[in-house]
Motif scaffolding. Structure first.
Motif, PDB file in Angstrom:
ATOM      1  N   ARG A  34       1.942   5.197   0.678  1.00 20.92           N
ATOM      2  CA  ARG A  34       1.651   6.124   1.771  1.00 20.92           C
ATOM      3  C   ARG A  34       0.656   7.175   1.314  1.00 20.92           C
ATOM      4  N   ALA A  35      -0.216   7.576   2.226  1.00 17.94           N
ATOM      5  CA  ALA A  35      -1.263   8.522   1.876  1.00 17.94           C
ATOM      6  C   ALA A  35      -0.885   9.958   2.208  1.00 17.94           C
ATOM      7  N   GLU A  49       0.843  -1.194   0.000  1.00 14.27           N
ATOM      8  CA  GLU A  49       0.000   0.000   0.000  1.00 14.27           C
ATOM      9  C   GLU A  49       0.881   1.247   0.000  1.00 14.27           C
ATOM     10  N   GLY A  53      -1.860  11.766   4.628  1.00 13.49           N
ATOM     11  CA  GLY A  53      -3.104  12.458   4.937  1.00 13.49           C
ATOM     12  C   GLY A  53      -3.033  13.135   6.295  1.00 13.49           C
TER      13      GLY A  53
END
Length: 83
Positions: free
Chosen positions: A24-25, A22, A27
């Protein structure tokens, strides 16, 4: 049994790869989000305590039969009470 084990291992491996790959976001997480999670856990614990209150009372030795009876103020059949 071998087929079930192989299927379980493959599903577990899929989810591990899904989490590992996944991106990194980056956010923004609101500082109050942790308190909302704590409040949710506390409310669930309070609800469980309310739902299982009779079992919890028995766990600590308070049975309904051990409680003192409420004294009757009126005689049997008399619906009026003294003021």
């Amino acid at each position: 049994m071998k087929q079930f084990t192989a299927m379980t291992l493959s599903v577990f491996s899929f989810f591990c790869l899904l989490l590992a790959l996944e991106p990194r976001a980056y956010g923004y997480v609101d500082p109050g989000s942790g308190f909302v999670a704590i409040q949710t856990l506390a409310s669930v614990a309070a609800a469980c305590g309310f739902f299982f209150r009779s079992r919890i009372a028995r766990l600590f030795g308070k049975d309904k039969q051990e409680q003192e009876p409420i004294p009757a103020t009126a005689e049997k059949g008399n619906t009026r009470t003294a003021a």
